[in-house]
Design an enzyme around this catalytic site. Structure first.
Site, short mmCIF file in Angstrom:
data_model
loop_
_atom_site.label_atom_id
_atom_site.label_comp_id
_atom_site.label_asym_id
_atom_site.label_seq_id
_atom_site.Cartn_x
_atom_site.Cartn_y
_atom_site.Cartn_z
CG HIS B 98 -0.37 0.08 2.52
ND1 HIS B 98 -0.14 1.27 3.17
CD2 HIS B 98 0.05 -0.90 3.37
CE1 HIS B 98 0.39 1.03 4.36
NE2 HIS B 98 0.52 -0.29 4.51
CG ASP B 100 -2.82 4.13 2.50
OD1 ASP B 100 -2.30 3.06 2.13
OD2 ASP B 100 -3.69 4.18 3.39
CD GLU B 166 -2.86 -1.36 5.66
OE1 GLU B 166 -2.97 -2.37 6.36
OE2 GLU B 166 -2.37 -0.28 6.09
CD GLU B 167 -1.42 2.59 7.48
OE1 GLU B 167 -2.12 2.14 8.40
OE2 GLU B 167 -0.24 2.24 7.29
CG ASP B 195 1.56 -3.82 5.06
OD1 ASP B 195 2.31 -2.95 5.52
OD2 ASP B 195 0.31 -3.72 5.07
CG HIS B 228 -26.44 15.95 40.84
ND1 HIS B 228 -26.03 15.50 42.06
CD2 HIS B 228 -25.83 17.16 40.67
CE1 HIS B 228 -25.23 16.40 42.62
NE2 HIS B 228 -25.09 17.41 41.78
NE ARG B 343 -6.86 -8.37 18.44
CZ ARG B 343 -6.72 -7.55 17.41
NH1 ARG B 343 -6.51 -8.02 16.18
NH2 ARG B 343 -6.80 -6.25 17.59
#
Lengths: 476, 476
Positions: B98, B100, B166-167, B195, B228, B343
């Site tokens: 990429h 960018d 990509e970013e 990458d 409050h 993950r």
């Protein structure tokens, strides 16, 4: 009715359009203390009060408080102090109010221009500051004016203390009150503050207690910088995991504080105290209405009011340093700071509470066996306050309520704090009465703040009647 | 050494100043995809690549991706696709990168101007995009140039796919790859992506696995508006109390996921897999250095790497709607949204994970007996990816590493996700190799991003050598 009240009351009714006009002029001054650019307006509001009080015959002074801490380019607005009457044979009553207001923008959702007093067909007078606290402050001025016009002798010497920074932490005021307690305020026989609200909309109340507040921060830190959860998730201790764990040990979903020893600090409920609750004009529907939801914890109004007024509570306010924006960011924050506070009640001493809190949190963190680092500290504390509702200052106000509204007032406490109350009590050594003018629906601090015409006009009568009755109380 | 590699390697050394100059020109173009005002720079960078590739003899096209979703005034930057060589007797290798970059401002803490390539006395080449991902992208161009100049026959047909978003989530790319898989990319025999990064600073690696990510939100709401804490603390169920409680049930301080059934979805560690770990060039000191603290959970490098690569983890990212600013605000937030992600690893299927997560959270919330309302949903998911490190594509890269660096590469996985990897594998049906150029200290996405001269020049040799070896692999 005391003979002098009748002509005073009549004069208040006759002058009511004048009084509303006075409020209209005050609301038109956007005296927002939190916004630097409005500081000249705050000063202008101080001058407005000074001019009005002077025109009524009071001796008025603007007392400077110096530079604003942290914003040294700004001068704090002055405290407007005034004395009306100087008769050594009369009692002297010190009244407090504030002339600054919360920020307000039409686009926040106001139905009307916030700084134009707008009266609807139900005589609700909308405008920022109408109820908090310009209406009550002007109430005292109206009382003077009505006495003068009606030719009724003023029953007391009146001392006024009107500040311009209440909505921004009352910067500088505590020191001022302490310093003047043996000077400008030295004659005060009692103190009256009109800066809170009725519990509902129909029945006036006198407020004799406030909870205190101890505000804490817990910081947990680990890595030197934020981490990518893909790269480090599972291999490093995460501060947010530890924080959530520690915070979850503080209070349960039913509002019970889980910190051992806190409950033992709370004064037991007496039978006399318990007897005050059933008659209070409040219902569970009132709670649900103000919550906008039926998410109250307790089944009865008595238990609900006690939970609010005379038992401690613990609220978790938020987390600094974690990801708080909308969307999805896969960050492991390096350092997070949890904020929570405990509302305190008699007889919880701040130092005792702090020790219990710190010891417990450190012990709970130790159980986690985390290699992260915990710190916990008190951000600030403010003590609870409770006065005797049997004191002459309260008896006088109670008679005034009965006279003006035809009912005995509810004797209430508040769950929040009004720190200046305790400051006045401690500095003057005199009884302090909270005598509200506005009702629970006034939306102070919110959009569409209002004061009902009835609350303003009858409230002016109430403040005046209170001065008559407090002048006559056998003891104060 | 294969006979044709020697002249290629020599040419890379001879052309190294040229190649660095190419990187200097590329870094000077601030092709920041996340900032609207830099979109013309992103397009300029696409043109730079187009011109360079064209000059080298490649057939280049800029493929439009249409308007940017949610920002319809912006055209997405084009995908630059190129073909170098069209010999039916050669293999065709598809490479991705990429052009960018992440945002960068000198005042963020850069020691040098971020968009001026600055080389220090240790041959570290500082500049935004140097390592992520302009260096690797230009590596492929350098390989073509060195072959041409050295007069070495190019060993494969090369297909390039260089994107400019990509970013910022690779907007539009997945559909493009799917659509071109049977068109522009139809000849591809294997895919190579450069990458990611070495595990350390000395030893190259080949990456054969990535974790997936399921990102969840839990919202808990109660009152109609923020409350409050003085007024309502103790009398209403607080959403933040409930949220902290539920979040605390997800993962313990040692990183163990507490959601029943998750562990059973994880593929068991095989003996063969286990045998890959001890030789990997990584130490606990490496972990502590990257954490900036000694807050790792596990005692050994093997367990640490497994926790990162092949076991699931759960991170709590933050809370939306609570008080997140510095200072002290006594608010009870009306609605709070907790964010966490898991993950994922083989063989966790997203739908199975979701069901376990939703059921567990709802059950834990039910235990609280709160009158607040809970909702939990998946914000997004991305699947894990694992390739066989025994595949010919990897063998070829392994030989290239040995040739250029004199060592066998570490076979690594990554804890994070590179979604395009799975997209290429699924769209082309071919093996995908992750062949990093930069090292673990390159600070991609951070201030002072850099690429070492050695990694760039030897990395260019590595990419070229890989093409030679993959051309000769018996099977792919």
């Amino acid at each position: 009715m005391a003979p002098s009240l009748e002509p005073f009351f009549k004069q208040v009714d006759d002058s009511s359009e004048n009084f509303i006009d006075r409020l209209r002029k005050a609301v038109a001054i956007p005296s927002i203390s939190a916004q630097d650019e409005n500081r000249p307006d705050v000063v202008r509001m101080a001058q407005f009060l000074t001019d009005e009080l002077t025109a009524l015959g009071a001796e008025v002074e603007q007392r400077p408080l110096g530079k604003q801490p942290g914003k040294e380019h700004l001068e704090l607005p002055p405290v407007v102090v005034a004395r009306y009457g100087n008769d050594p044979n009369k009692r002297t009553i010190l009244v407090y109010g504030h002339y600054d207001v919360q920020p307000a923008l039409k686009e926040d959702g106001w139905a009307t221009e916030p700084f134009e007093l707008t009266i609807d067909d139900k005589d609700r007078m909308y405008g920022r500051g109408s109820t908090d606290d310009k209406g009550p402050v002007l109430g005292w001025l109206n009382v003077i004016e009505a006495h003068k016009k009606a030719g009724v002798d003023f029953p007391v010497n009146l001392l006024c203390c009107f500040e311009g920074m209440e909505e921004y932490g009352s910067e500088g005021l505590d020191d001022f009150i302490q310093a003047e307690s043996k000077k400008y305020f030295k004659d005060a026989d009692a103190v009256c503050i009109s800066d809170n609200y009725w519990l509902g909309t129909e029945k006036p109340c006198l407020t004799y207690g406030l909870r205190g507040c101890n505000y804490y921060s817990i910081s947990i830190s680990g890595p030197a910088q934020d981490l990518h959860s893909g790269v480090f998730g599972g291999s490093a201790h995460e501060p947010m995991t530890d924080l959530v764990n520690v915070l979850s040990k503080l209070v349960d979903a039913q509002g019970n504080i889980l910190i051992p020893g806190i409950a033992e600090l709370v004064a037991p409920v007496t039978e006399e105290e318990k007897s005050l609750y059933p008659d209070i004009s409040y219902t569970m529907d009132n709670l649900h209405e103000s919550l906008g939801a039926e998410t109250g914890i307790h089944a009865t109004k008595e238990r609900t009011l006690m939970a609010r007024w005379r038992f401690p509570s613990l609220s978790i306010h938020g987390v600094e340093g974690a990801y708080s924006a909308p969307g999805a960011k896969t960050v492991i924050p390096a350092k997070v700071i949890g904020k929570f506070s405990i509302r305190t009640v008699p007889n919880m001493e701040s130092a005792d509470v702090n020790k219990l809190v710190f010891d417990y949190i450190k012990a709970e963190f130790a159980k986690l066996n985390s290699k992260n680092t915990l710190d916990v500290w008190l951000q600030h504390d403010g003590k609870w306050w409770v006065a005797s509702p049997k004191h002459g200052n309260f008896s006088a106000a109670s008679k005034a309520v009965k006279q003006v509204f035809g009912v005995d007032p509810d004797m209430t406490r508040e769950g929040g704090s009004i720190p200046v109350t305790l400051t006045f009590e401690q500095a003057t050594g005199k009884n302090v009465l909270l005598l509200p003018m506005g009702s629970s629906t006034d939306a102070a601090h919110s959009v569409n703040e209002k004061l009902d015409r009835r609350n303003y006009i009858e409230g002016t009568k109430l403040l005046g009647a209170y001065l008559h009755y407090v002048a006559e109380e056998p003891t104060l």
